[in-house]
Write an enzyme that holds these catalytic residues in place. Structure first.
Site, PDB file in Angstrom:
ATOM      1  N   GLU A  48      88.600  51.243  66.196  1.00  3.39           N
ATOM      2  CA  GLU A  48      89.068  50.063  66.945  1.00  3.39           C
ATOM      3  C   GLU A  48      90.385  49.489  66.434  1.00  3.39           C
ATOM      4  O   GLU A  48      90.536  48.269  66.352  1.00  3.39           O
ATOM      5  CB  GLU A  48      87.989  48.951  66.883  1.00  3.39           C
TER       6      GLU A  48
HETATM    7  C1  TNX Z   1      81.696  48.143  66.778  1.00  2.00           C
HETATM    8  S1  TNX Z   1      81.010  50.623  65.365  1.00  2.00           S
HETATM    9  C2  TNX Z   1      82.288  48.263  65.545  1.00  2.00           C
HETATM   10  C3  TNX Z   1      81.996  47.258  64.522  1.00  2.00           C
HETATM   11  C4  TNX Z   1      81.138  46.150  65.033  1.00  2.00           C
HETATM   12  C5  TNX Z   1      80.054  46.710  65.900  1.00  2.00           C
HETATM   13  C6  TNX Z   1      79.059  45.697  66.355  1.00  2.00           C
HETATM   14  C7  TNX Z   1      82.412  50.506  64.925  1.00  2.00           C
HETATM   15  C8  TNX Z   1      82.980  51.696  64.341  1.00  2.00           C
HETATM   16  N1  TNX Z   1      83.005  49.354  65.137  1.00  2.00           N
HETATM   17  O1  TNX Z   1      83.199  46.755  63.991  1.00  2.00           O
HETATM   18  O2  TNX Z   1      80.602  45.482  63.951  1.00  2.00           O
HETATM   19  O3  TNX Z   1      80.641  47.330  66.994  1.00  2.00           O
HETATM   20  O4  TNX Z   1      77.968  46.271  67.005  1.00  2.00           O
END
Ligand code: TNX
Length: 511
Positions: A325
């Site tokens: 992300e």
């Molecule tokens: C996505 S999973 C994210 C996390 C968040 C999560 C909450 C991932 C690699 N990134 O930063 O905590 O969703 O469900």
């Protein structure tokens, strides 16, 4: 008719188990051959260890420590050269059974003795976990309980499907101290899990002391989601966790998430920002707004120092670089950043793990990709020859709610009831990702919505047991109908272990 039904009832309720195939073992063993009798653990059932290697003695002591509080027997660990010790439990390494592999074991229970053998110490440790589960659930209590302590006789031969059976704890969004993590390590060990991935940094907090960049924890560790006081592990405390895990055959994988998810670092060292600086700590739950300055040399000095210090404290082979992300990093900056950081990790002797987005870069030969969101990314990884760690968010995200009434958790990837979490197979979820491409499975517990041990356990249990079984038990032996009965029986055991689990309505818990 009536009379025979009554007999069946008595046998089923009898405190003397005689049918080993009915034992409620999670994860389900590869093979169980019942012998129809019963072994009774008594005050005289001391634990004998063949040979005197400190590692096996330690496993013997671990078993004694599990059995002594509830039985009050004060069993001792002794060494022997013999092959069978009457009335006792024997633990031995054997060279004659290579088919058990590095983590397999054989447990032979007769009415006279219990004999546990394995090719490697890890196998003995897992055999010990099975033995615990063959005893009544009250064996897990830490106060004196009534006997008798009977075990059904027969033979169990068992070994795992996947070498990586993991869970992830996010200690960045809310901090969890050393004691909470140790309890979790014990819980994982009971279900034969062997990797604990620790998400040590994120926008909301930096949780590991880095001596060359002290402000990371002095400033960046001071708060958490919601504005609580946060916290961090000193290097000594981190090493204590590593050692505690190691003694339970669990590898710690540290994660430093980058280039996104870095607000705590950016707030602690303004020079890591692309432009301007903001020293304000972040206590919200948005994602995707922060990025290390990928064009500045200081960033690579920072990453190098962090990877060097943390790698030196980490005996396991992996270093997780996050990579998820990074929405505020341009893709043309993200790719060279991930490429360069892979070299840094290799330079300090570790192998890279990263969330599936890292497959957009050029992967080093032994980098592995953790599939969480986009199958197409994971498939890109496979096309580059990388192995995949399976954490598909729709099935394996243990921070998802069970249903709309859940007290904690998110539902952006959907609701995951206990059966949904169990009913999937890592090797047939994505056609291009085959069993030989997969190193194993991991269930991540993100911690935006949970801030203490009981809240974490509500999301973790009972789902974690299902993930443990998917990682260990061959696909052909896994079925929800069979599993849900074993799980129902584990309710009492989890209670005895002090686990606050979610009593899902999809399971008919035995009271
Ligand atoms: C996505 S999973 C994210 C996390 C968040 C999560 C909450 C991932 C690699 N990134 O930063 O905590 O969703 O469900």
């Amino acid at each position: 008719m009536l009379a025979s039904a009554a007999i069946v009832m008595t046998v089923a309720c009898s405190s003397e188990p005689t049918d080993l195939s009915k034992a409620n073992i999670i994860p389900k063993p590869v093979s169980i051959t019942p012998a129809g009798g019963s072994f009774t653990l008594t005050q005289r059932s001391d634990i004998y260890v063949r040979g005197d290697s400190p590692e096996i003695l330690q496993i013997g002591q671990y078993l004694a420590d599990r059995l002594n509080p509830a039985t009050g027997f004060g069993l001792e660990v002794k060494t022997t050269g013999k092959d069978i010790v009457r009335g006792k439990i024997l633990l031995a390494l054997t060279e004659n059974d290579p088919s058990l592999g590095d983590e397999g074991y054989e447990l032979v229970i007769t009415d006279k003795s219990v004999k546990l053998t394995a090719a490697k110490p890890a196998g003995l440790f897992y055999g010990v976990q099975t033995l615990r589960q063959l005893l009544p659930a009250r064996i897990e209590m830490d106060t004196l309980q009534e006997g008798p302590w009977n075990i059904a006789t027969g033979t169990i031969r068992d070994y795992p499907s996947y070498g990586y059976r993991g869970a992830m704890r996010d200690v960045a969004r809310h901090f969890f101290g050393v004691d909470d993590i140790k309890i979790f390590i014990d819980q994982m060990a009971a279900y034969k899990m062997n990797v604990l991935h620790m998400h040590l940094s994120d926008d909301q907090g930096w949780r590991i002391e880095i001596k060359s960049w002290p402000n990371l924890t002095a400033h960046g560790g001071r708060t958490e989601v919601g504005g609580g006081e946060g916290g961090f592990y000193t290097q000594e405390q981190y090493s204590e966790i590593v050692k505690y895990a190691q003694d339970r055959f669990i590898t710690i994988i540290p994660e430093i998430d980058m280039p996104g998810h870095t607000m705590a670092a950016l707030a602690s060292y303004p020079e890591l920002n692309a432009k301007g600086s903001d020293t304000a700590l972040y206590t919200g739950t948005e994602v995707g707004f922060s990025s290390l300055a990928t064009h500045k040399e200081i960033t690579y000095k920072f990453v190098g120092d962090v990877v060097r210090e943390l790698s030196a404290l980490t005996p396991g082979p992996w270093f997780h670089i996050g990579g998820d992300e990074s929405h505020s990093t341009k893709i043309e900056d993200y790719i060279p950043f991930v490429n360069r950081v892979q070299d840094t990790v290799a330079a300090y002797g570790k192998q890279v793990l990263g969330w599936d987005e890292i497959a957009l870069s050029t992967l080093k030969p032994n980098t592995a990709v953790q599939y969480w969101a986009k199958a197409e990314n994971a498939v890109k990884g496979v096309a580059q020859g990388a192995k995949v760690l399976m954490s598909p968010c729709k099935y394996a995200y243990i921070d998802m709610k069970y249903d709309s009434t859940s007290l904690f958790g998110y539902n952006w990837a959907g609701y995951i009831e206990v059966d949904d979490g169990y009913n999937w197979d890592p090797a047939s979820l994505v056609p291009e990702i085959k069993k030989e491409n997969i190193i194993g499975i991991e269930s991540p517990l993100w911690a935006e919505t949970i801030s203490n041990r009981a809240e974490a356990e509500y999301l973790l249990f009972p789902r974690l047991l299902g993930y443990a079984e998917i990682g260990w038990t061959p696909k052909e032996l896994r079925s929800w109908d069979d599993y849900k009965v074993r799980l129902a029986n584990h309710g009492e055991r989890m209670n005895a272990m002090g686990i606050s689990f979610y009593p899902s309505k999809r399971v008919e818990w035995f009271k």
